[in-house]
Write a protein that holds these residues in place. Structure first.
Motif, short mmCIF file in Angstrom:
data_model
loop_
_atom_site.label_atom_id
_atom_site.label_comp_id
_atom_site.label_asym_id
_atom_site.label_seq_id
_atom_site.Cartn_x
_atom_site.Cartn_y
_atom_site.Cartn_z
N VAL A 233 4.95 -4.63 -9.87
CA VAL A 233 3.51 -4.98 -9.73
C VAL A 233 3.06 -5.94 -10.72
CG1 VAL A 233 1.18 -4.50 -9.74
CG2 VAL A 233 2.73 -3.03 -8.46
N ALA B 286 1.99 -9.89 -10.14
CA ALA B 286 0.87 -10.03 -10.75
C ALA B 286 0.68 -11.71 -11.26
CB ALA B 286 0.17 -9.29 -11.56
N LEU C 20 -3.47 -10.00 -10.56
CA LEU C 20 -3.46 -8.30 -10.58
C LEU C 20 -4.04 -7.57 -9.62
CD1 LEU C 20 -2.30 -5.74 -12.09
CD2 LEU C 20 -4.54 -5.97 -13.54
N ILE D 101 -1.91 -5.36 -6.97
CA ILE D 101 -2.14 -3.82 -6.78
C ILE D 101 -2.33 -3.59 -5.35
CG2 ILE D 101 -3.83 -2.06 -7.09
CD1 ILE D 101 -3.92 -3.04 -10.05
N LEU E 160 1.28 -2.29 -4.45
CA LEU E 160 1.16 -1.05 -4.68
C LEU E 160 0.82 0.08 -3.78
CD1 LEU E 160 1.75 1.18 -6.88
CD2 LEU E 160 -0.55 0.76 -7.90
N THR E 161 -0.59 -0.26 -3.49
CA THR E 161 -1.29 0.37 -2.60
C THR E 161 -0.61 0.94 -1.26
OG1 THR E 161 -3.35 -0.40 -3.58
CG2 THR E 161 -3.72 0.83 -1.77
#
Length: 192
Positions: free
Chosen positions: A147, A151, A156, A160, A164-165
């Motif tokens: 991440v 980013a 960023l 995310i 990530l999510t």
């Protein structure tokens, strides 16, 4: 004065390779790179980072082989990718993937495998809950670097949201699957 408890050795690993011959370890690395490549081809296409079974395989290699052999295996697999072999997600290969959106994830894989391998050598993967925590920690290393790199390319909040999510549920499931796999792998005799 009481003695300090002994630190478990690599004998705590399912694959007891600490005394194995170089040829055996080389074979394990070669087979490990094949498993990693196959895990890359199990893919759910997503942009900019696809969902694969790579993290499951990377962390399992660490838990089975220990930090040194896991590090060698993952570095060999990434070396295969660098020279263009089709070992990454979707059968991709080449240096461009290390500079693209997935570069941070790729760079994190050897570190995550080594961390899981080190903790496995210390006996952390012998019981279910600590093993699950170890797998989540390995995923944490992967997401931290992945991440962070993403980013720098898309910001960023977007990293995310896209890096990530969407992977959180899969992370829990792949961690549980890795622990379940460790439970069914017999702890063999020392390899020669």
């Amino acid at each position: 004065m009481p003695e300090a408890p002994a630190v478990p050795t690599p004998a705590a690993l399912p694959l007891r390779l600490e005394g194995a011959r170089l040829a055996t370890k080389t074979l394990v690395v070669a087979l490990g790179t094949l498993v990693l490549a196959a895990s890359s081809w199990i893919e759910v296409p997503m942009v900019p980072v696809p969902m694969t079974m790579q993290t499951y395989a990377v962390l399992l290699v660490g838990a089975l082989c220990g930090w040194r052999l896991a590090l060698a295996t993952v570095l060999a697999w990434l070396g295969e990718a660098m020279v263009g072999l089709p070992v990454l997600a979707g059968g991709a290969g080449g240096l461009a993937h290390f500079a693209g959106p997935t570069g941070g994830y790729l760079v994190s894989f050897p570190l995550a495998a080594a961390l899981v391998g080190l903790l496995a050598e210390r006996g952390w993967t012998k019981r279910v809950l600590p093993a699950f925590a170890v797998m989540l920690a390995g995923h944490g290393v992967i997401f931290a670097l992945g991440v962070s790199w993403l980013a720098t390319r898309i910001g960023l909040a977007q990293a995310i949201a896209f890096g990530l999510t969407p992977f959180l549920l899969g992370t829990v499931l792949k961690s549980a699957l890795a622990v379940a796999t460790l439970r069914v792998v017999p702890h063999g005799r020392r390899a020669r």
